[in-house]
Design an enzyme around this catalytic site. Structure first.
Site: not given
Length: 569
Positions: A87, A168-169, A172, A177
């Site tokens: 998926h 949020g930042p 990565f 994730g």
């Protein structure tokens, strides 16, 4: 835990990127179950997709808290750098939609989605994106657009200004994730099973049916280069079904390929029509659909609509019980092809129901009779009157269904199906009133036990007693209305139904009249404790009219029945 149907309720369907480690999944769902006001409904892991779809419901604040704790736990336990699955995915908690269930607007749910996303971004340091109704830009409305490139492509994608997270930042997060959070309408995830192992062929069917369709290609067989318009955009050939998303994949766990479908609006394309369309497209490509699989939960209406659809296709009466409609839907859709389908676990309304809410109608006949005969004052005459009425209209409904199957009346099945449907609706309402009459009695007793010390307490008690007293009149009054309405079905079956079942219809008429008169006795005896005389006088006046009309119809029906019996003799 039991949730009040009067409370604002939100459904949450987080998808976690782990479908094989049952202990890890349990640790995540434990976080949800620990929150008061949230109820875990379904946990659906998939080994091949390596993904678990969790469904829970609750009050808004409880849902936000439970979702936050589950996302936090998933980030602790799942390492996305090691994740592999069929998926598409981009994070440990890949997507977390909030869905309005009852007594709450989509606009309100959007605010809760933003509240959750902000907590995830700021407190957990996980890049959070908002989608569907909560999207901050049109480009982010579609989940597939946000997730494009998946986890592997996000180190570069997140650095692009247009893909800065909503919260949020903009960095990565290699372990967790990113997470997509939103507010959307009820979505059903559904897989159609094929007698092939070819992902390519399953994908071809998915392209045939999904709304987006497939890119238009050059060449006779459509295998050449993609066709583009003057602006350089790819030209798409739409699929046959609106409000449907679909892809094809192979599931080693089952050894088959599936067409994986998401329904974004069941009012536009219901499950049964998508199943039928997939069958047609599969046959055209030399394949066969062997059944289907439901991922997560489905609304009751979707199952009932499917049952009625397949019965009509067979030219059979749709005026059967809810349980029978579901059974027909399960068998027709092949929902038990891969494993047993349990309606109590897969239908959302059944998950929210409790047998404690309707204890009487869930009793066996002997138990109900013994409970009535016990020293307890409830169930009493009101519940028994509703029960008699339900049995009466059930007899007429039975005759309608039998008549629809008579060999020489094949052209009349829809006529009798319509009558059976009316009978089923009245029967279901009378069954509900069996327990409701006892609830009304208990409400009256609870009001009478309220304290009466201070003036304020006395006033509150008097108001509660008055309201409970009026409700104790309303419930048997509703029984009267339903019993009188059942006379129409009973008379129709006495006149046009099977002559060999005339005696059954006659018993139905006797039951309906008894239910009406019995319920009226309850109206009158409960009226004595109500102070609002105008309310009482109106109910008594209307009740007397209904009893007179019911008695007239009973005589009329019995005359018809006696005549048909005599003619048959």
């Amino acid at each position: 835990m039991a949730l009040s149907p009067d409370s604002p309720l939100i459904e949450c369907v987080p998808n976690f990127s782990e479908g094989r480690d049952t202990e890890l999944i349990r640790q995540i769902t434990d976080e949800i179950e620990a929150v008061d006001g949230a109820k875990l409904l379904d946990v659906d892991p998939g080994k091949a997709t390596n993904r678990t779809v969790v469904t829970f419901v609750g009050t808004p604040d409880a849902v936000v808290e439970a979702a936050f704790l589950a996302i936090k736990k998933a980030a602790e336990l799942i390492d996305m750098s090691k994740h592999r699955g069929e998926h598409p995915r981009m994070g440990a908690t890949d997507v977390c939609p909030l869905v309005p269930v009852s007594n709450i607007t989509m606009e309100e749910v959007v605010e809760y989605a933003r509240k959750l996303a902000q907590r995830v971004g700021e407190e957990l340091g996980i890049p959070a994106y908002l989608y569907e109704h909560a999207a901050t830009t049109p480009k982010r409305k579609n989940l597939a657009t946000i997730r494009e490139g998946e986890y592997e492509g996000f180190p570069k994608k997140i650095l692009q200004p247009e893909w800065k997270p909503d919260f949020g930042p903009a960095e990565f997060n290699a372990k967790a994730g990113a997470t997509v959070i939103g507010a959307r309408d009820f979505l059903v995830a559904y897989n159609v099973n094929l007698n092939t192992t070819s992902t390519r062929r399953a994908t071809a069917i998915a392209f045939d049916i999904r709304e987006k369709g497939r890119p238009k290609r050059r060449g006779k067989r459509g295998t050449g280069a993609r066709v583009r318009d003057e602006a350089g955009n790819v030209v798409w050939v739409p699929g046959s079904l609106k409000a449907v998303k679909a892809i094809g994949w192979y599931i080693p766990e089952y050894g088959i390929a599936q067409v994986s479908i998401n329904f974004t609006n069941l009012n536009v394309t219901p499950v049964h029509l998508a199943f039928e369309e997939a069958c047609k497209k599969a046959e055209a490509r030399g394949m066969r659909v062997t059944g289907s699989e439901l991922v997560g939960l489905i609304p009751l209406k979707a199952m009932l609509d499917a049952g009625r659809y397949f019965l009509r296709k067979q030219e059979r009466s749709v005026g059967v019980s809810e349980e029978e409609l579901i059974k027909i839907a399960v068998k027709s859709l092949g929902l038990d092809d891969l494993y047993p389908f349990d309606p109590k676990k897969k239908i959302i309304e059944y998950q929210l129901r409790s047998d404690d809410d309707q204890p009487l109608i869930h009793m066996k006949l002997k138990e109900f009779t013994n409970e009535t005969a016990s020293e307890s004052p409830a169930p009493g005459g009101g519940s028994v009157a509703a029960c008699i009425g339900a049995l009466g209209v059930s007899l007429a409904t039975m005759v309608a269904n039998l008549s629809s199957h008579k060999f020489s009346w094949d052209d009349r099945w829809e006529e009798f199906s319509e009558w059976a449907g009316k009978g089923q609706a009245i029967k279901d309402e009378l069954l509900r009133l069996i327990d409701e009459d006892t609830h009304a009695f208990n409400r009256l007793m609870a009001a009478a036990r309220l304290p009466r010390g201070s003036v304020a307490e006395q006033q509150a008690r008097e108001q509660a007693v008055e309201q409970a007293g009026q409700y104790a009149i309303d419930v048997p009054f509703q029984v009267m209305q339903q019993a009188l309405a059942s006379m129409e079905v009973i008379k129709a079956m006495a006149t046009t139904g099977l002559g060999t079942s005339a005696s059954d219809v006659g018993v139905g008429a006797l039951c309906a009249r008894s239910a009406m008169m019995g319920a009226f006795l309850n109206v009158k005896i409960n009226a004595g404790g109500v102070n609002d005389k105008a309310f009482v006088e109106e109910k008594i006046r209307e009740g007397e009219k209904m009893v007179a009309e019911g008695q007239r119809l009973e005589r009329e029906i019995l005359d018809i029945v006696e005549k048909r019996i005599a003619e048959g003799a």
